[in-house]
Design a protein around this motif. Sequence first.
Motif, PDB file in Angstrom:
ATOM      1  N   ALA A  76       0.819  -1.212   0.000  1.00 19.29           N
ATOM      2  CA  ALA A  76       0.000   0.000   0.000  1.00 19.29           C
ATOM      3  C   ALA A  76       0.852   1.261   0.000  1.00 19.29           C
ATOM      4  O   ALA A  76       0.494   2.261  -0.617  1.00 19.29           O
ATOM      5  CB  ALA A  76      -0.924   0.003   1.219  1.00 19.29           C
TER       6      ALA A  76
ATOM      7  N   TRP B 192     -10.303   6.672   3.849  1.00 23.12           N
ATOM      8  CA  TRP B 192     -10.652   6.832   2.422  1.00 23.12           C
ATOM      9  C   TRP B 192      -9.587   7.607   1.674  1.00 23.12           C
ATOM     10  O   TRP B 192      -9.372   7.385   0.489  1.00 23.12           O
ATOM     11  CB  TRP B 192     -12.050   7.453   2.294  1.00 23.12           C
ATOM     12  CG  TRP B 192     -13.088   6.509   2.841  1.00 23.12           C
ATOM     13  CD1 TRP B 192     -13.868   6.679   3.937  1.00 23.12           C
ATOM     14  CD2 TRP B 192     -13.387   5.195   2.340  1.00 23.12           C
ATOM     15  NE1 TRP B 192     -14.648   5.570   4.167  1.00 23.12           N
ATOM     16  CE2 TRP B 192     -14.384   4.635   3.189  1.00 23.12           C
ATOM     17  CE3 TRP B 192     -12.931   4.428   1.271  1.00 23.12           C
ATOM     18  CZ2 TRP B 192     -14.907   3.363   3.010  1.00 23.12           C
ATOM     19  CZ3 TRP B 192     -13.470   3.151   1.076  1.00 23.12           C
ATOM     20  CH2 TRP B 192     -14.442   2.641   1.941  1.00 23.12           C
TER      21      TRP B 192
ATOM     22  N   PHE C 229      -7.097   5.028   0.860  1.00 20.37           N
ATOM     23  CA  PHE C 229      -7.614   4.226  -0.249  1.00 20.37           C
ATOM     24  C   PHE C 229      -7.411   4.965  -1.573  1.00 20.37           C
ATOM     25  O   PHE C 229      -6.976   4.391  -2.577  1.00 20.37           O
ATOM     26  CB  PHE C 229      -9.102   3.937  -0.003  1.00 20.37           C
ATOM     27  CG  PHE C 229      -9.710   3.015  -1.006  1.00 20.37           C
ATOM     28  CD1 PHE C 229      -9.296   1.694  -1.080  1.00 20.37           C
ATOM     29  CD2 PHE C 229     -10.695   3.458  -1.877  1.00 20.37           C
ATOM     30  CE1 PHE C 229      -9.854   0.829  -2.011  1.00 20.37           C
ATOM     31  CE2 PHE C 229     -11.252   2.598  -2.803  1.00 20.37           C
ATOM     32  CZ  PHE C 229     -10.836   1.283  -2.871  1.00 20.37           C
TER      33      PHE C 229
ATOM     34  N   PRO D 279      -5.463  -2.658  -2.367  1.00 19.84           N
ATOM     35  CA  PRO D 279      -6.726  -1.895  -2.355  1.00 19.84           C
ATOM     36  C   PRO D 279      -7.829  -2.621  -1.588  1.00 19.84           C
ATOM     37  O   PRO D 279      -8.613  -1.994  -0.887  1.00 19.84           O
ATOM     38  CB  PRO D 279      -7.076  -1.781  -3.838  1.00 19.84           C
ATOM     39  CG  PRO D 279      -5.786  -1.945  -4.542  1.00 19.84           C
ATOM     40  CD  PRO D 279      -4.967  -2.873  -3.727  1.00 19.84           C
ATOM     41  N   ARG D 280      -7.865  -3.959  -1.703  1.00 20.93           N
ATOM     42  CA  ARG D 280      -8.904  -4.690  -0.958  1.00 20.93           C
ATOM     43  C   ARG D 280      -8.723  -4.518   0.547  1.00 20.93           C
ATOM     44  O   ARG D 280      -9.674  -4.239   1.268  1.00 20.93           O
ATOM     45  CB  ARG D 280      -8.846  -6.176  -1.303  1.00 20.93           C
ATOM     46  CG  ARG D 280      -9.489  -6.460  -2.637  1.00 20.93           C
ATOM     47  CD  ARG D 280      -9.519  -7.945  -2.903  1.00 20.93           C
ATOM     48  NE  ARG D 280      -9.887  -8.170  -4.308  1.00 20.93           N
ATOM     49  CZ  ARG D 280      -9.471  -9.185  -5.021  1.00 20.93           C
ATOM     50  NH1 ARG D 280      -8.668 -10.086  -4.474  1.00 20.93           N
ATOM     51  NH2 ARG D 280      -9.852  -9.325  -6.259  1.00 20.93           N
TER      52      ARG D 280
ATOM     53  N   VAL E  18      -6.920  -2.204   2.268  1.00 20.71           N
ATOM     54  CA  VAL E  18      -7.071  -0.819   2.736  1.00 20.71           C
ATOM     55  C   VAL E  18      -8.536  -0.393   2.631  1.00 20.71           C
ATOM     56  O   VAL E  18      -9.068   0.263   3.546  1.00 20.71           O
ATOM     57  CB  VAL E  18      -6.140   0.132   1.936  1.00 20.71           C
ATOM     58  CG1 VAL E  18      -6.379   1.564   2.332  1.00 20.71           C
ATOM     59  CG2 VAL E  18      -4.686  -0.246   2.168  1.00 20.71           C
ATOM     60  N   GLY E  19      -9.210  -0.795   1.554  1.00 22.81           N
ATOM     61  CA  GLY E  19     -10.619  -0.446   1.405  1.00 22.81           C
ATOM     62  C   GLY E  19     -11.464  -1.056   2.511  1.00 22.81           C
ATOM     63  O   GLY E  19     -12.322  -0.389   3.104  1.00 22.81           O
TER      64      GLY E  19
ATOM     65  N   ALA F  14     -10.802   0.795   5.676  1.00 25.74           N
ATOM     66  CA  ALA F  14     -11.458   2.107   5.671  1.00 25.74           C
ATOM     67  C   ALA F  14     -12.951   1.937   5.944  1.00 25.74           C
ATOM     68  O   ALA F  14     -13.560   2.708   6.704  1.00 25.74           O
ATOM     69  CB  ALA F  14     -11.234   2.800   4.324  1.00 25.74           C
TER      70      ALA F  14
END
Lengths: 916, 114
Positions: free
Chosen positions: A492, B15, B18, B84-85, B87-88, B91
Motif C-alpha cells: 500500500a 478513504w 484508499f 486496495p482490498r 485498505v478499502g 477504511a
Amino acid sequence: MTETPPRTRRLAWVAIRAERAAAARALVRARGAGPAVARTPPRPTLTVVVCAYTMDRWDDLTAALGSLRAQDEPPAEVILVADHCHELAARARAVFPDVTVLRNRGRRGLSGARNTGVEGARGDIVAFLDDDAVAEPDWTMRLLDGYADPNVLGVGGRIRPNWDTDRPTWFPAEFDWVVGCTYRGMPEQAAPVRNLIGANMSFRRGVLLDVGGFRTDLGRVGTRPLGGEETELCLRAAARHRGGVLGYEPAAVVRHRVPAARTTWRYFRARCWAEGLSKAAVGRHAGTDRALASERSYLASTIPRALVRPFAPEPRPPTATIPALVLGVLTTALGYAAGRARGLGRDPLPTPAALGFRAFGLLALPVAVVLWILAMRMPVAVDRMGGLGLLDVLPALYWCALAVLTLGFAVSLLDRTARSRRHALYTGALVTMLHATPAVLYEHLRYAWAWKHVEVVDQFLRTGRTLPDAGELAPYHQWPGFFSAAATAVRASGAPDALTMATWSPLAFDLLLIGPLVLLYRTLTRDRRIVWAAVWIYFATAWVGQDYFAPQTFAFVLYVTILALVLDRDRRPLATVGLCAPLVLAVVTAHQLTPPMLVVALGALACSRVHRPVALPLLGLTAVAVLGWDLTVARPFLFEQIGSSWAQFGDFESNAHAGMVNLGSAEPGQVLVARVDRALTAGVALLTAVAPIRCPRLRRSPAIPLVLAPLPLLAAGAYGGEIIFRVYLFALPAAAFLIAGWLAPLFGDRGRPRPRAVLLPVLFALLLTGFVFGYYGKERQNHFDDGEIAARQWLARVSAPGDLIVAASNNFPGAYADYEQQRHRWFAMETPALREAVVRDPVAGLSALADEYPGDTAYLFLTAGQRAECEQTGLLPAGTLGRIDHALSIAPRFTLLLRDRDAVIYRIDPRPGPVR
Amino acid sequence: MTGPIRAVWPAAAGWSAFGALELPAEHPLRALVVVAFLAVGPGYALAGEGASVLTTAVTSVAGSAASCALTAEAYLLAGAFSAPRVVGTLAGLTTIAVLIRTVVRARTSREELR
C-alpha cells in the motif's frame, strides 16, 4: 486550617445578618396583607457531592449516604463521584438507586473528583461531604439558611471528630485540623471566615464554575495527606467576587470518622509536615500574605493560649498536650520551609551542589546524544568484526555516550523535580542508541532471520495467498498475521520490498514498546520513578534480541498491551474485553508461542478476584481462538510437530539447555559472550527473586504471578532451542518492575539522595554491560557485506527455477528468496550423519546430496555469514568451509563459478549416465 | 471532549489512504497517508480516546496493527490478497466503527441530560 477572623470582620458579619433579617421583616410589615411566602426569595436547591476513591471505606460511605437520606430537609440531589475506582462505581450504582453515581474522568485525586461532581450537579448550592463523615439531621437546613444573603459565596460548618478509639490524651484540640475537623480557636458563633474545611463545606454552584473548580495539582490523592485545594479555591473565589463572604455556621454539624491509624504520632507528624508543604504550595498560587494571614493569627493567639491553658484553673486540658503543640508547630513550620525550598514556594533557593546535580541530569541527555551522533559519523570497520562482534569495533565515543546517558538517567531518577517527560526522553535515547546503531552502521539489513522474514513477505506479495505446502516456511503460512500486515504496509505504501521497514524495525518496535510498558507499570505503581526505572531496566536486560522484523516482536508488543489493559482497573471490564479481543485474535493468528504465554499470564491474573472480570473472559477467548486456529488453519504444521513435541514434553532440563551455545566447541569470544549472557540472565533472575523477599509490599503485586506464569512453558518443548530465551523475554517486563520496585528506596523520598544511591548507576551500568555482550557480541554472524549480497544476486541470475541450492546453513541473505521456485538443503543443519559425511569427504558427501535430485543442476553456495555462524556456534569444526572449498576446486563434477572474499559458488553438474 | 470532527477523521484518513493507492508508488504522499492511516486509524476508531494521551496512542496503534493483520490475513487465506482490498476494507470498518461510536455517544449524552 481555617482562619479565626479578626474581631471587626466577625462583627461585620453578625451586623450584616441582623440588618438583612431586619430589612426582610420590615418589607413584610410594609406590604402588610400579601402572603409573606410569595415575597421571600425562593429556597435554593441543594446538591450534595460525596467523593470516594476506595472500596475499603464502603461501610463509611454507606453511613454517609444514609445520613443524607435522614436529613430534615433532604437535598434535591446526591452525587457520588468514584475517583478512578470502577468497582466502587459499579457497586454503588447497584446498591444506591437514589444516588447519581459519576466517575471521575479528570485527573485522579480529590480535586478532580470534586470538579466532576460540580460539573454534574444541578442544584443552586453544591455541598461537599467526606465519604467518612456523617451529617447531623439539620445539616442541609443550616447550610441553606446561610444563603439568605446573596453576598454569601459559600457556607461551611462544624466538623466534630468521631474517634474510633478514644481521643489520645496528648492530642491537643487546637490541632484537630490534623484529623480534618474544626479545631479550638475557630469561631463559636456564625462568622465570616477566610476558608472552609473540605469535610463540611458548600458553595454556590455559579461561584465554583466561575473560578474554574478546584486546582488538580493541589489536594489529596488517595492516602497522600496533602491538602490546601479548598483554601486556594476560597482565596480565588473571594478575590473574584469583591464583597463576597464565606460564612462559617457552627450549627451545621458533621461527624468525621477518625480511624485509629490517624491517632498515632506518626500520622500527626506526617499531617503537620504535609500541611506545611500545602501552605507553601498555596502560597505560590495565592501569594504568601493571603495564604498565611490566618496562620499568623493562629500562631499569635491560639497557640500561646493553648500553651498556658494546661496551667490555668480547672477545667484544663492535660499537660501531655504541650509536646504535641510544640512538635506540631515546629513540624508544620519545617514542612513549609521544605516546601518553599523544594520549589513548592515562590522562590526556591537550592544549594550549588543540588543545582549542579540537577543540571547534570538535564545536560547529560543532550551531551550523550551528541556523543552518539559523533560516534556514528566515525568510520567503523564493521567488516572486521572478530569474536566479540560489534564490541570489537565500536569507537570509544560510543561507550562514552552510553555511560553519560546511564549516569544522567540515574541522576534524573534521584532528582525528585524531574518529570516523566525527561525520563521518557532518556529512555527513548537509550533505545535509539542501542537499537539504531546497527541500522546506522551496517550497509545492509542485519540478521539472517530478518532477511528470511523479508523474503516471506515477498513471497506473500508474489503469490497473494498462503501456500498449502510451504516447506520450511510452513509456520509462516499457517500463522500469517504479522506477514500479512507487513505485506499490506509494503504494497500500500508503494515500497519495493520490506527491507527498509525491516532495517528500522528493531528501533521502531522497541520505541513502540515503551508505551505499553509504561501503561503496564502505571497500573502497578503510582510512583513515576519506579515506572521509568522499570522501563529502563527492561531495555537494559532484554538481550535476547527478539525485537527484529519478526512475528514474535509483533505479538510481544500486543501481549504487553493486553496485559496493561487487563491490569487497568479504571476501565470497564466489558470495554476492556471488547478492546482486547482483536488484539488477542491477532496474537493467536500471528505467532505460535505467544498465545500459550498469553493463556498462562491471563490464567495467573484470573486467580486474583480484582482482575478476574477481565482476565477470565479473555482467557476463554484466547483458549477458544487457539483451539479453533490450531484445528483449522494451523492443523497441518501442528500434526507434523506433535511427535517431537511429545518427546520433549516435561523434559524441563533438556528443553532449557537446548538453545545454549555448546561452550566446548564454540569460538573463545563466543564462549565469553555466552558466559556474560548467562550471568546477566542469572543476575536478573536473582534480583527478581530477592525483590519480594526484601520488599514485602511487592509480594501482593500482580507482577509476581506475571513473572512466574511463563515458567511452565519450559516443560512444553524446546521450541527450536529457543524456549529458555522466550520464557526470559515474557517474564522480563514483570521482573524489571520487581527489580525497580526493590530499588525504589534508593531514589530517596525526601531531601537529598542517600549515599547508597550510588548503587543505582552502578547497577544500571552492570546490566547494560551484560546487554551489550548478549546483543552486540554475536554480530559477526549477523552482519552481511556487499559481496555476500552481490553473490546471492548473481546466483539468482544464473540458477533456474527447479534448481537445488545447497549451503552449509541458512545464515545468509536471500536464503529464502523465491523460495517456492527452487529447492534448498542446509547440510550442516540437518542430520549429524549428513554433516559428518560432508566434513569427512566433501566431494562424496555433496555429490551424494546432489544425486538425490537426479537430472537437476545443483549450486553450492558458501558465504562469510555461514562461516561465521558455523565457527561461532560450533556447528562445524573451525576451518571446515575453507577445506571444503579447497577439496571441491579440484573435483571433476564441481565447477567454480565465483569466488571472492565473501562468497564461493560451485555448480554441481548432474551425474552423467542413467541413474538406477 | 471528542468533537464530531475528531471522531470522523479516522474514516476520512481511511478513504484518503484508499485514494492514495492511485498515486505512483514512489510518491511520498502515498506512503505518508497510507502509513499514517494503517498505524493509528482503525485502532483509534475502535478504541476511542483513553484516560490519557498515552493510553489513546497505545490502544490506537495496537488496535490498528491487529485490525490490519486480521483483515489482510483473511484475504491471504482466501487467496485474494491485494492492497486496495485490504485498505478499502479497513477504511470501511473504520467508518462503521466511527458511526457506531458517534451514535452511542449521542445516545449516552442524551441520557445523561435526561
